[in-house]
Design a protein around this motif. Structure first.
Motif, short mmCIF file in Angstrom:
data_model
loop_
_atom_site.label_atom_id
_atom_site.label_comp_id
_atom_site.label_asym_id
_atom_site.label_seq_id
_atom_site.Cartn_x
_atom_site.Cartn_y
_atom_site.Cartn_z
N GLY A 36 32.12 47.04 29.57
CA GLY A 36 33.15 46.20 30.13
C GLY A 36 33.71 45.24 29.09
N SER A 37 34.62 44.38 29.53
CA SER A 37 35.27 43.41 28.63
C SER A 37 34.23 42.61 27.85
N HIS A 68 38.12 45.25 24.08
CA HIS A 68 37.91 46.69 24.29
C HIS A 68 38.33 47.39 22.98
N ARG A 88 37.36 50.45 27.82
CA ARG A 88 37.74 51.27 28.98
C ARG A 88 39.21 51.04 29.25
N HIS A 90 42.38 50.44 32.16
CA HIS A 90 42.64 49.78 33.44
C HIS A 90 44.00 50.22 33.94
N TYR A 92 46.21 48.38 35.29
CA TYR A 92 47.27 47.41 34.97
C TYR A 92 47.85 47.63 33.58
N ASN A 119 30.83 45.84 33.69
CA ASN A 119 32.10 45.12 33.69
C ASN A 119 31.87 43.62 33.65
N ALA A 120 32.91 42.92 33.29
CA ALA A 120 32.95 41.47 33.43
C ALA A 120 33.64 41.22 34.77
N TYR A 204 44.79 37.06 37.85
CA TYR A 204 43.57 36.76 38.61
C TYR A 204 44.00 36.38 40.03
N MET A 223 38.76 44.34 37.80
CA MET A 223 39.95 45.20 37.78
C MET A 223 39.62 46.59 37.25
N SER A 224 38.38 47.02 37.45
CA SER A 224 37.97 48.30 36.83
C SER A 224 36.88 48.97 37.66
N HIS A 261 40.93 34.97 30.04
CA HIS A 261 40.26 36.14 29.44
C HIS A 261 39.50 35.77 28.16
O1 LIG Z 1 36.38 45.24 34.12
P1 LIG Z 1 36.38 44.90 32.66
O2 LIG Z 1 36.93 46.00 31.82
O3 LIG Z 1 35.02 44.43 32.20
O4 LIG Z 1 37.40 43.67 32.45
C1 LIG Z 1 37.56 42.55 33.30
O5 LIG Z 1 38.07 41.53 32.50
C2 LIG Z 1 39.51 41.53 32.52
C3 LIG Z 1 40.00 40.21 33.02
O6 LIG Z 1 39.52 39.15 32.25
C4 LIG Z 1 39.91 42.63 33.49
O7 LIG Z 1 40.24 43.80 32.79
C5 LIG Z 1 38.67 42.78 34.32
O8 LIG Z 1 38.58 44.06 34.93
#
Ligand SMILES: O=P(O)(O)O[C@H]1O[C@H](CO)[C@@H](O)[C@H]1O
Length: 291
Positions: A36-37, A68, A88, A90, A92, A119-120, A204, A223-224, A261
């Motif tokens: 994740g992020s 990423h 990864r 997304h 968006y 993920n975050a 957000y 968001m993932s 972010h």
């Molecule tokens: O889900 P990951 O890729 O960890 O990222 C998370 O962090 C981002 C928002 O800060 C968004 O892309 C959210 O989905």
């Protein structure tokens, strides 16, 4: 006639990517780890790493989000051949849900037997604190309520059945191993089991949206993850997932805190070592299952 979104998801297209990867990598991976992020550091623990940049691989999407990196790292963890996706995709970013999930199908063609997904996420559950982890026991797929799905379109039965269950999408036995691994690395008091919700982003959530998520039983929002898990389950892969809680979601108009972010990436960085150890322990305890 306009192309179906599935054109970029079909076997021929994905096989081209898999063929290229096979030609570059000495050992086929058995386990896919999606970072994740800010969680790309999970790949640092991989032994004998071989790196492929996403832009070298035919038909592979490109990472566009900070945190990423856009690299596949192949190697071993506890003697298990793994591949780590440092980056990864997304929805968006502009990718179709099919494109977001093509890496799962490519790795399935390469022979993976399971998925670790991370993920975050924002803590919706009021008990969750920044720096906690949430082992994912289920998800709420708001995209599906709106009719958006990576598997919309012709079904390829070589990957999986048209209709498939999701009630045990997050493997119960793996979740128990995750709990044990979290305790072993000192995260017992910061570890929850909960429901992940997917929000399209890139903004957000509003206060009203967070209040709604609390009502419907979402514990962490991001968001993932959900699209990848759907495609992994469709092709029969067991899934273990966790969210790292990077911020507490704002559920009051009096609260001036705003998610950001860059800050989210810093929070991940501060806990990176523990999260790496968690993944190492998890793979150590499950290695027999993947070999
Ligand atoms: O889900 P990951 O890729 O960890 O990222 C998370 O962090 C981002 C928002 O800060 C968004 O892309 C959210 O989905």
């Amino acid at each position: 006639m306009s192309a179906l979104p599935t054109d970029e998801f079909n076997r021929g297209f994905i096989e081209e990517s898999a063929r290229f990867i096979r030609s570059q990598v000495p050992v086929a991976p058995k386990l896919l780890i999606i970072c994740g992020s800010g969680l790309g550091g999970l790949a640092d623990t991989i032994e004998k790493p071989v790196t492929l940049s996403y832009d070298e691989i035919p038909n592979f999407p490109q990472s566009t989000v900070p945190g990423h990196a856009g690299e596949l790292i192949f190697g071993t963890l506890s003697n298990v051949p793994v591949v780590c996706m440092k980056g990864r995709f997304h929805y968006y970013e502009g990718y179709s849900l099919q494109k977001v999930t093509t890496p799962i199908r490519i790795m399935q063609l390469l022979g993976i037997k399971g998925l670790i997904i991370t993920n975050a996420a924002g803590g919706v559950n009021k008990a969750y604190q920044v720096g906690d982890i949430m082992l994912i026991k289920d998800h709420l797929n708001f995209f599906a309520f709106g009719g958006q799905h990576p598997l919309r379109g012709p079904n390829d039965p070589q990957f999986g059945a048209r209709f498939f269950p999701m009630n045990r999408a997050y493997d119960r036995a793996l979740l128990e191993v995750g709990k044990r691994a979290a305790a072993e690395v000192g995260l017992a008091n910061h570890c929850h089991e909960g429901v992940y919700g997917i929000y399209s982003g890139p903004n957000y959530e509003t206060v009203a949206e967070i209040k709604y998520l609390q009502l419907v039983g979402v514990d962490a929002i991001g968001m993932s993850t959900v699209p990848e898990v759907l495609v992994a389950k469709h092709c029969g892969l067991p899934v273990f997932g966790f969210s790292f809680i990077t911020n507490k979601c704002v559920d009051s108009y009096e609260d001036a805190e705003e998610p950001n972010h860059a800050h989210i990436l810093d929070v991940v960085q501060a806990k990176a070592k523990k999260l790496k150890n968690l993944v190492i322990k998890f793979v150590e305890h499950t290695s027999d299952q993947w070999l």
